[in-house]
Write a protein that holds these residues in place. Structure first.
Motif, PDB file in Angstrom:
ATOM      1  N   ASP A 257     -24.496  -7.573 -12.101  1.00 32.04           N
ATOM      2  CA  ASP A 257     -23.322  -7.455 -11.237  1.00 32.04           C
ATOM      3  C   ASP A 257     -22.719  -6.068 -11.384  1.00 32.04           C
TER       4      ASP A 257
ATOM      5  N   ARG B 222     -25.062 -11.378  -5.905  1.00 29.47           N
ATOM      6  CA  ARG B 222     -25.026 -11.898  -4.539  1.00 29.47           C
ATOM      7  C   ARG B 222     -26.355 -12.521  -4.129  1.00 29.47           C
TER       8      ARG B 222
ATOM      9  N   ASN C 144     -17.894 -17.588  -7.330  1.00 30.50           N
ATOM     10  CA  ASN C 144     -19.101 -17.526  -8.161  1.00 30.50           C
ATOM     11  C   ASN C 144     -19.049 -18.520  -9.311  1.00 30.50           C
TER      12      ASN C 144
ATOM     13  N   ARG D 154     -20.092 -21.654  -7.757  1.00 26.97           N
ATOM     14  CA  ARG D 154     -21.541 -21.581  -7.481  1.00 26.97           C
ATOM     15  C   ARG D 154     -22.340 -21.921  -8.733  1.00 26.97           C
TER      16      ARG D 154
END
Length: 695
Positions: free
Chosen positions: A419, A462, A483, A486
């Motif tokens: 990231d 992503r 996230n 997710r």
């Protein structure tokens, strides 16, 4: 999940077969014309089929404002094209000519203290300067109009290494653009205040005009508002992207059939831009990569190439620059050892590149890069470097003939998440320790898996990491609610995740998740840490922690005080009586929904992780790691299914500093610094050796 720009790859010249693109930057304007014919002849000997042209040639193309000279460029392109060598033509905007900066000094960068960055190097322009953009787009239009329909131009090379020298600009142009960026992102001043935690130290704004870049704030510059600094880094990436997009769109409007790219700089120590975000904006992904000297050379190269493959979403990508030997910009510029020129190229090829190019074709006689190696070195064609360049060209043609262009890098069982924004946030100086940041942890995990024969996929946050069997979140410091959810859904649905300390600490604004670490996913990992335990080498301070599994933690650890009933402790700390850490959990495993979440609450480094993985993954019922005896060989596969048949190219690389044996399968296509037995079942790879087989 995220839409990329339509993928388009440079097509071969008319009458030519698709090949692996092979060549490098070519700077004929540095040489008299009589050298050009020799260059084209030697390119033919080396198997070169593409060159990047005109990257820093603005002052030759437009020697005076509005006066364009394409004669010399036409001649070079014609010579190359007639010899079967395609051109990746640059927009030439990377560095402005002196006549422009003399007339318009307002296009020049300003540093954090307000100093002007004067001409004398490169990329001294402001991405937010409307004046500079006008001049750059005029050049793009002139180039596109002149070369539209040229049969030898197969791609546009837009700019060059955006942000390499002009990532940050603190000028008034940048200030006004940053204000508008904040307006578009947040809508109201109060939303900015909330995102930046501006109530701290009386930094609240009542109007967007009060926003300034994070300019010099005195000797306590380490205490610049971290949320604002994070947004400024996002803005700088976006500002450069907007400039690139303007160039791209102008070129594409006039030459819609020519694909466009720009060269990223993806490596373990380069997070200049959000390259995954930029990956949406190119027709095909390109990267410049220069080797990391030392024992991590091969592993870091494979790691970085895997990350480029992740940015490209496993579409073919273009290695735009690497070096044949030494670079020129480090304190000590080590040469490449015998075999490394070919081996390094094969690493990128194995990891999904369908193009291998170098900086540069002919080594310069003068200028800042005169000691940077090239395909044709100062010593000329009678040199080992040039012989290796020719050998590599032959090897690439063998692989193309064998069908490698029809294959892609095979998906691994393991995804390691990267990231860019977590890296930017952990660069801030006001953190628990400067020894820990996001950038270093993914490489340690990549190398630890490689020690056990597993070549993991590096996947941007992503990207589709939740489509893998096993996922590692290595110090992913920023986790938004989106996230976090997710990850929660991934594990709940049966996924297996390994989370490390320094993950899930803050949200996307760098606001701490409250309630203990890792605040946003504490329910998933089943632990709660109350405090960081930084470690260092100052007299009398804690410098390491031993674990009950025989490993050693350094730099940072979590003081875990709560473990959920659904979690079990796999390793604890063995520490002195008065540290308060003896018996504190270090590695845990939690059941969550149908999946499993391991938590590694300290920094173990590559060796400690390698030692830990067999037991940890055994507890998680992950079969990929069997032992450490496979660690000397890095095995990479590119495969495809056609007409119901599977084709696989297997790349074998020696990670050791001594010869290493490998059991191989398939028919050897390329062998460099290695030997294969008569039965084609075993290979002996020298240090820097490589074998490529076709199954």
């Amino acid at each position: 999940m995220f839409e990329h720009r339509q993928y388009r790859w440079p097509q071969p010249l008319k009458g030519s077969r698709p090949r692996i693109w092979y060549g490098g930057d070519y700077n004929p304007d540095q040489w008299p014309e009589e050298v050009w014919s020799e260059d084209v002849r030697l390119m033919g000997e080396a198997g070169v089929n593409i060159v990047s042209l005109g990257i820093f040639s603005w002052d030759r193309i437009e020697p005076r404002e509005g006066e364009f000279d394409f004669g010399w460029l036409d001649k070079v392109i014609g010579m190359l094209g007639r010899a079967g060598i395609a051109v990746d033509l640059a927009s030439a905007t990377a560095s402005p000519p002196l006549w422009l900066t003399q007339k318009h000094p307002e296009v020049l960068l300003r540093d954090q203290e307000g100093h002007t960055v004067w001409p004398g190097a490169r990329q001294h322009w402001r991405p937010t300067s409307p004046v500079f953009r006008d001049y750059a787009l005029k050049l793009c239009r002139a180039l596109a109009e002149h070369y539209k329909g040229n049969p030898y131009v197969v791609a546009w090379h837009v700019g060059n290494e955006y942000g390499c020298h002009n990532r940050f600009d603190y000028s008034d142009d940048a200030m006004h653009a940053f204000q508008e960026w904040c307006r578009q992102r947040y809508g109201t001043p109060q939303a900015v205040n909330e995102a930046w935690g501006a109530a701290f130290w009386s930094q609240e704004i009542t109007d967007f005009s009060q926003i300034i870049p994070p300019r010099y704030v005195g000797v306590q510059g380490s205490f610049t508002n971290p949320s604002k600094m994070l947004d400024f880094k996002r803005f700088c990436s976006d500002a450069l992207k907007a400039f690139y997009s303007a160039e791209r769109d102008e070129l594409s409007r006039i030459t819609p059939d020519i694909p466009l790219t720009t060269n990223f700089m993806v490596s373990v120590n380069s997070s200049v831009l959000d390259y995954d975000d930029w990956g949406d904006e190119v027709d095909f992904v390109s990267n410049d990569h220069y080797f990391l000297p030392g024992e991590a050379h091969l592993d870091e190269m494979a790691y970085s190439a895997s990350l480029v493959d992740g940015i490209a979403r496993k579409r073919p990508w273009f290695l735009m620059e690497n070096s044949t030997s030494a670079v020129n910009w480090r304190p000590i510029n080590y040469r490449k050892e015998p075999g490394q020129l070919i081996r390094d190229a094969m690493v990128h090829l194995g990891m999904g590149a369908d193009a291998i190019c170098f900086f540069q074709w002919r080594q310069s006689r003068a200028g800042a890069e005169k000691f940077h190696s090239a395909m044709l070195p100062h010593s000329g064609e009678n040199s080992q470097v040039f012989r290796d360049v020719c050998e590599l060209g032959d090897d690439l043609n063998k692989l193309a003939d064998a069908g490698i262009l029809e294959t892609r890098l095979k998906k691994s069982e393991v995804a390691i998440v990267f990231d860019y924004e977590s890296e930017w946030a952990t660069e801030n100086l006001a953190t628990p320790t400067q020894q820990v940041c996001h950038a270093t942890e993914p490489l340690d995990w990549f190398r630890a898996f490689a020690d056990h024969g597993v070549t993991a996929d590096m996947v941007p946050i992503r990207g589709p990491w939740d489509e893998y069997d096993t996922v590692v979140l290595p110090s992913v410091y920023l986790l938004s609610e989106k996230n976090s959810q997710r990850l929660r859904e991934y594990v709940k649905g049966g996924g297996k995740v390994i989370v490390t300390c320094y993950s899930g600490i803050s949200d996307e604004h760098d606001h701490i998740w409250l309630g203990g670490y890792p605040g946003s996913i504490g329910d998933v990992v089943g632990v709660r840490s109350e405090e960081f335990v930084p470690m260092g080498d100052d007299d009398g301070t804690l410098d390491h922690l031993e674990l009950t599994n025989g490993t050693v933690a350094r730099d940072i650890a979590d003081h875990i005080t709560d473990v959920a009933p659904s979690a079990k402790v796999l390793a604890s700390y063995k520490a002195g009586e008065y540290t308060g850490l003896d018996g504190v959990p270090a590695i845990t495993l939690n059941g969550f929904g149908s999946g499993l979440a391991a938590y590694v609450g300290c920094r173990l480094g590559r060796e400690g992780l390698s030692q830990t993985l067999p037991e940890l993954l055994g507890q998680m019922n992950v079969p990929y790691v069997k032992g450490q005896d496979t660690g000397s060989i890095l095995r990479v596969e590119r495969g495809a299914t056609q007409d119901g048949k599977d084709t696989c190219f297997v790349f074998y690389f020696n990670r050791d500093s001594k010869p290493a044996a490998a059991a191989i399968s398939g028919v050897p296509v390329v062998t460099s610094h290695a030997s294969v037995d008569a039965g084609r079942k075993n290979a002996l790879l020298e240090p820097n050796g490589v074998v490529v087989t076709k199954e």
